[in-house]
Design an enzyme around this catalytic site. Structure first.
Site, PDB file in Angstrom:
ATOM      1  CB  CYS A  74      -0.905  -0.003   1.221  1.00 31.64           C
ATOM      2  SG  CYS A  74      -2.057   1.388   1.262  1.00 31.64           S
ATOM      3  CG  HIS A 247       2.425   3.743   3.196  1.00 32.54           C
ATOM      4  ND1 HIS A 247       1.930   4.879   2.579  1.00 32.54           N
ATOM      5  CD2 HIS A 247       1.370   2.920   3.371  1.00 32.54           C
ATOM      6  CE1 HIS A 247       0.632   4.761   2.399  1.00 32.54           C
ATOM      7  NE2 HIS A 247       0.261   3.581   2.876  1.00 32.54           N
ATOM      8  N   PRO A 279       0.607  12.189   2.894  1.00 32.46           N
ATOM      9  CG  PRO A 279      -0.877  10.420   2.521  1.00 32.46           C
ATOM     10  CD  PRO A 279       0.585  10.741   2.679  1.00 32.46           C
ATOM     11  CG  HIS A 303       1.543   5.838   6.497  1.00 35.75           C
ATOM     12  ND1 HIS A 303       1.247   6.148   7.813  1.00 35.75           N
ATOM     13  CD2 HIS A 303       0.479   5.123   6.052  1.00 35.75           C
ATOM     14  CE1 HIS A 303       0.069   5.633   8.141  1.00 35.75           C
ATOM     15  NE2 HIS A 303      -0.420   5.015   7.093  1.00 35.75           N
TER      16      HIS A 303
END
Length: 377
Positions: A74, A247, A279, A303
């Site tokens: 992911c 991540h 993000p 992450h």
């Protein structure tokens, strides 16, 4: 960074106020006989399954499937477009077409796409390959998203967060079950069963895990390719430079004099000069960063923002009207429509400004991204 002493290795935490659940899991990891040097917790750390999200485990000679997790590989893709602006109407049109084109949630593609064939010694990938061809280029659910952003570099950006879909879960579940059967020296309730990296089963898991990385990279790229066509047709804009990082993974690296398997569960590699993507939550800023290569973090960073409340808790306690009003006031085209969407409201996450400040010795900000519109899985 704070240091927590344990009966085993030290825990180094870049999160100044880690929740007790995450610390408890980190103490379990610090007691593992194969853990190396210390355990690192990133600024976004919170409790996970067995391993804290935002946790780093460097292990000697073994690999822990649950310290990688079920969504193997992911990660996040970020792409700078040629656009320097986009109108609200154009953005609405683009988001609408993206929703119609890219399957979300449990939905798959109607027609299969080409993906890398199964490698040798990869029975789960071989078993799931046919299904995976219809899952590639799909967003999934939970905290996965597609977001359009305005960069402080003057360009419009596209960001995609997704992983290996059901393929990664199947691989993790299979090998975690095998690891449990052979890890009699580790308390079962810790959920930290391991495989010897040089065993047949360990090598098999590594092969399948690495395939899931590549599938995840391809998954995000296929979605970007679809978005590129939509953006070109509706705005004339083109895609430019692409960054694509994961991540949830384990990699063989050299740290503190040893070759170790560095497990990053909800953490990103941040070697000196390396580009990373952090993000924020829905409606908050995100960042393209450059790593500072801090050895104490095993060259890692957060992450994302990290959760402060579980999904069900967010749905029970947050105000739907307040969360919608917050995003509307920012002018963000968002995906919060009902109570069940509150699990991805910004109030369910940590303050990204605090997270970035806590890891100022791990990364430096390269581009700051402000959200314009988001699609949630």
């Amino acid at each position: 960074m704070r240091t927590y002493k344990t009966n085993g290795l030290d825990i180094l935490s870049w999160c100044m106020e880690p929740e007790e659940g995450a610390l408890s899991q980190a103490r379990n990891i610090a007691a593992l006989p194969f853990a190396h040097k210390h355990i690192a917790l990133m600024a976004d750390t919170h409790q996970g399954f067995g391993m804290p999200i935002g946790g780093i485990l460097a292990s000697l000679g073994v690999i822990v499937p649950n310290a990688v997790g079920v969504d193997i590989g992911c990660g996040v893709l970020a792409c700078r477009t040629s656009l320097t602006d986009i109108s609200r109407d154009d953005l609405k049109a683009v988001l609408g077409e993206v929703r119609r084109t890219i399957p979300t949630g449990f939905n798959h593609r109607k027609e299969p796409l080409d993906i890398e064939p199964p490698p040798e010694n990869a029975p789960i990938v071989a078993q799931e390959h046919k299904s995976a061809r219809k899952q590639v280029g799909t967003l999934g659910g939970g905290n996965h998203f597609i977001e359009f952003q305005r960069g402080d570099d003057g360009f419009i950006w596209v960001m995609i967060h997704s992983g290996s879909r059901n393929l990664g879960k199947k691989v993790c579940d299979h090998y975690n079950a095998l690891a449990k059967a052979g890890s009699k020296d580790i308390p079962k309730e810790w959920d930290l069963a391991y495989l010897k990296a040089d065993s047949d089963t360990g090598r098999q898991y590594i092969t399948e895990m690495q395939y899931c990385y590549r599938f995840s990279l391809r998954n995000r790229q296929v979605m970007l390719d679809d978005i590129a066509v939509i953006l070109k047709n509706l705005t004339g804009g083109d895609m430019g430079e692409v960054f694509n990082v994961h991540h949830n993974y384990a990699a063989l690296e050299h740290h503190f004099g040893k070759e170790v398997w560095v497990h990053r569960k909800g953490a990103t590699s941040a070697k000196e000069g390396e580009i990373g993507i952090i993000p924020g939550s829905q409606g908050t800023k995100s960042y393209i960063v450059k790593g500072l290569g801090n050895p104490l973090s095993f060259n890692s960073c957060s992450h994302g923002a990290g959760r402060v409340m579980g999904r069900k808790q967010a749905q029970r306690t947050l105000s739907l009207e307040d969360e919608k009003a917050k995003l509307d006031a920012l002018g963000v085209l968002h995906g919060i429509r009902g109570i069940r969407d509150l699990d991805e409201a910004s109030s369910a996450y940590k303050n990204i400004d605090v997270v970035m400040a806590e890891q100022a010795d791990l990364v430096k900000i390269h581009v700051e991204l402000t959200p314009l519109g988001v699609i949630k899985g």
